[in-house]
Design a protein around this motif. Structure first.
Motif, PDB file in Angstrom:
ATOM      1  N   THR A  37       6.017 -24.929  -3.780  1.00 39.64           N
ATOM      2  CA  THR A  37       7.286 -24.310  -4.158  1.00 39.64           C
ATOM      3  C   THR A  37       8.007 -25.195  -5.181  1.00 39.64           C
ATOM      4  OG1 THR A  37       7.454 -23.297  -1.990  1.00 39.64           O
ATOM      5  CG2 THR A  37       9.493 -23.427  -3.254  1.00 39.64           C
ATOM      6  N   ASP A  43       6.222 -25.109  -8.609  1.00 43.05           N
ATOM      7  CA  ASP A  43       6.521 -23.898  -9.395  1.00 43.05           C
ATOM      8  C   ASP A  43       7.921 -23.977  -9.992  1.00 43.05           C
ATOM      9  OD1 ASP A  43       4.099 -22.770  -8.894  1.00 43.05           O
ATOM     10  OD2 ASP A  43       4.792 -21.489  -7.247  1.00 43.05           O
ATOM     11  N   ARG A  44       8.854 -24.443  -9.181  1.00 46.42           N
ATOM     12  CA  ARG A  44      10.251 -24.455  -9.638  1.00 46.42           C
ATOM     13  C   ARG A  44      10.517 -25.610 -10.610  1.00 46.42           C
ATOM     14  NH1 ARG A  44      13.645 -21.171  -6.444  1.00 46.42           N
ATOM     15  NH2 ARG A  44      15.350 -22.613  -6.828  1.00 46.42           N
ATOM     16  N   TYR A  45       9.629 -26.588 -10.639  1.00 53.88           N
ATOM     17  CA  TYR A  45       9.683 -27.667 -11.629  1.00 53.88           C
ATOM     18  C   TYR A  45       9.035 -27.186 -12.937  1.00 53.88           C
ATOM     19  CZ  TYR A  45       7.732 -32.073 -13.680  1.00 53.88           C
ATOM     20  OH  TYR A  45       7.338 -33.092 -14.506  1.00 53.88           O
ATOM     21  N   TYR A  85       8.159 -24.099 -13.895  1.00 48.74           N
ATOM     22  CA  TYR A  85       8.689 -22.846 -14.467  1.00 48.74           C
ATOM     23  C   TYR A  85      10.178 -22.729 -14.172  1.00 48.74           C
ATOM     24  CZ  TYR A  85       3.671 -21.859 -14.285  1.00 48.74           C
ATOM     25  OH  TYR A  85       2.305 -21.927 -14.418  1.00 48.74           O
ATOM     26  N   SER A  86      10.936 -23.801 -14.445  1.00 46.18           N
ATOM     27  CA  SER A  86      12.351 -23.811 -14.050  1.00 46.18           C
ATOM     28  C   SER A  86      13.150 -22.732 -14.783  1.00 46.18           C
ATOM     29  CB  SER A  86      12.965 -25.191 -14.289  1.00 46.18           C
ATOM     30  OG  SER A  86      12.834 -25.541 -15.641  1.00 46.18           O
ATOM     31  N   THR A  87      12.746 -22.401 -15.998  1.00 46.91           N
ATOM     32  CA  THR A  87      13.466 -21.348 -16.733  1.00 46.91           C
ATOM     33  C   THR A  87      13.312 -20.014 -16.004  1.00 46.91           C
ATOM     34  OG1 THR A  87      12.761 -22.531 -18.696  1.00 46.91           O
ATOM     35  CG2 THR A  87      13.818 -20.393 -19.052  1.00 46.91           C
ATOM     36  N   ARG A  88      12.059 -19.733 -15.607  1.00 49.50           N
ATOM     37  CA  ARG A  88      11.787 -18.478 -14.903  1.00 49.50           C
ATOM     38  C   ARG A  88      12.537 -18.418 -13.571  1.00 49.50           C
ATOM     39  NH1 ARG A  88       5.711 -17.588 -13.170  1.00 49.50           N
ATOM     40  NH2 ARG A  88       5.372 -18.040 -15.365  1.00 49.50           N
ATOM     41  N   TYR A  89      12.599 -19.555 -12.859  1.00 47.15           N
ATOM     42  CA  TYR A  89      13.221 -19.562 -11.528  1.00 47.15           C
ATOM     43  C   TYR A  89      14.712 -19.861 -11.569  1.00 47.15           C
ATOM     44  CZ  TYR A  89       8.637 -19.313  -9.308  1.00 47.15           C
ATOM     45  OH  TYR A  89       7.394 -18.901  -8.884  1.00 47.15           O
ATOM     46  N   GLY A  90      15.220 -20.262 -12.732  1.00 52.16           N
ATOM     47  CA  GLY A  90      16.612 -20.676 -12.805  1.00 52.16           C
ATOM     48  C   GLY A  90      16.862 -21.904 -11.936  1.00 52.16           C
ATOM     49  N   SER A  91      15.856 -22.760 -11.815  1.00 54.65           N
ATOM     50  CA  SER A  91      15.979 -23.930 -10.928  1.00 54.65           C
ATOM     51  C   SER A  91      16.263 -25.187 -11.753  1.00 54.65           C
ATOM     52  CB  SER A  91      14.682 -24.102 -10.128  1.00 54.65           C
ATOM     53  OG  SER A  91      13.548 -23.969 -10.966  1.00 54.65           O
ATOM     54  N   GLU A 108      13.697 -30.403  -8.533  1.00 57.56           N
ATOM     55  CA  GLU A 108      12.425 -29.920  -7.972  1.00 57.56           C
ATOM     56  C   GLU A 108      11.339 -30.976  -8.135  1.00 57.56           C
ATOM     57  OE1 GLU A 108      12.416 -27.318  -6.187  1.00 57.56           O
ATOM     58  OE2 GLU A 108      14.331 -26.459  -6.793  1.00 57.56           O
TER      59      GLU A 108
END
Ligand SMILES: N[C@@H](CCC(=O)N[C@@H](CS)C(=O)NCC(=O)O)C(=O)O
Length: 214
Positions: free
Chosen positions: A107, A110-112, A114-120, A125
């Protein structure tokens, strides 16, 4: 190459760069189970694959009388058939470590990545993922593999994701004080086993000549 109509081998739907598919190929290769490999394009999935895979994710292994749709289950099935490298000789803790990798670490990865996609927040992350990597680094401090002197299921199941984490910002990864982890990852990437599962295969479509793996 063999004519498609002649094959009765298990069919492994795979995607070269997917870490889940990598670990399935590693186990199938280690077990020496001959399969027909069908390289799937994730953005244009073959209808035959979609018919077989309930989750529409790779890897997916079609054994003819049943389908195995989870990478860890494919590993366990293949090594249950044949395990010449004793990859299943692993303490029960190994399954908890794999679950930690597949769960919170994946998790965070992914959030590291694809941070743009996840808004994270990529750095938060990354820090979360790094906690797991320091745990692994500690395990590797005085032994070359997670559970001793030879690789087990856990090494094979986890390393493809650590590779992806490392490649997200290789400069940063290489600057961290996890020397044992880096050495373990380098040995994994340079291993003959990993190199041979990373061969390139053409994208499969129905009617193509079959590609035998391994
Ligand atoms: N739990 C599955 C997850 C597999 C998975 O998520 N694979 C990704 C590729 S790395 C996928 O096929 N995603 C579908 C898509 O991108 O459409 C397993 O372990 O096999």
């Amino acid at each position: 190459m063999i004519d498609a109509t002649q094959s009765s081998l298990p069919v492994l739907y795979s995607f070269r760069r997917c870490p889940y598919a990598m670990r399935a190929r590693l186990a199938v290769q280690s077990a020496g189970i001959k399969c027909e490999l069908r390289e799937i394009l994730l953005r244009d999935k073959a209808p035959e694959f979609l018919e077989k895979s309930p989750s529409a994710t790779v890897p997916c292994l079609d054994l003819g009388d049943r389908v195995i749709d989870e990478s860890l289950d494919i590993m366990l099935w293949a090594l249950g058939e044949n395990d010449p490298e004793n990859l299943l000789r692993m303490p029960q803790d190994g399954f908890d470590l794999i679950a930690e990798s597949d769960g919170p670490f994946k998790t965070a990865l992914d959030r590291y990545k694809y941070s743009t996609r996840y808004g994270s927040d990529a750095l938060d992350e990354r820090a979360t993922g790094a906690e797991f990597l320091f745990e692994i680094n500690g395990m590797l401090a005085d032994q070359p593999y997670l559970y001793g002197t030879s690789p087990t299921l856990a090494d094979m199941a986890i390393a493809p994701f650590v590779r992806q984490f490392a490649n997200t910002d290789k400069g940063w990864f290489d600057d961290q004080p996890w020397l044992a982890l880096r050495d373990w990852l380098d040995r994994f990437i340079n291993s003959q086993q990993f190199q041979s599962i990373m061969q390139k295969y053409p994208v499969w479509k129905a009617g193509d000549d079959i590609t035998i793996f391994p």
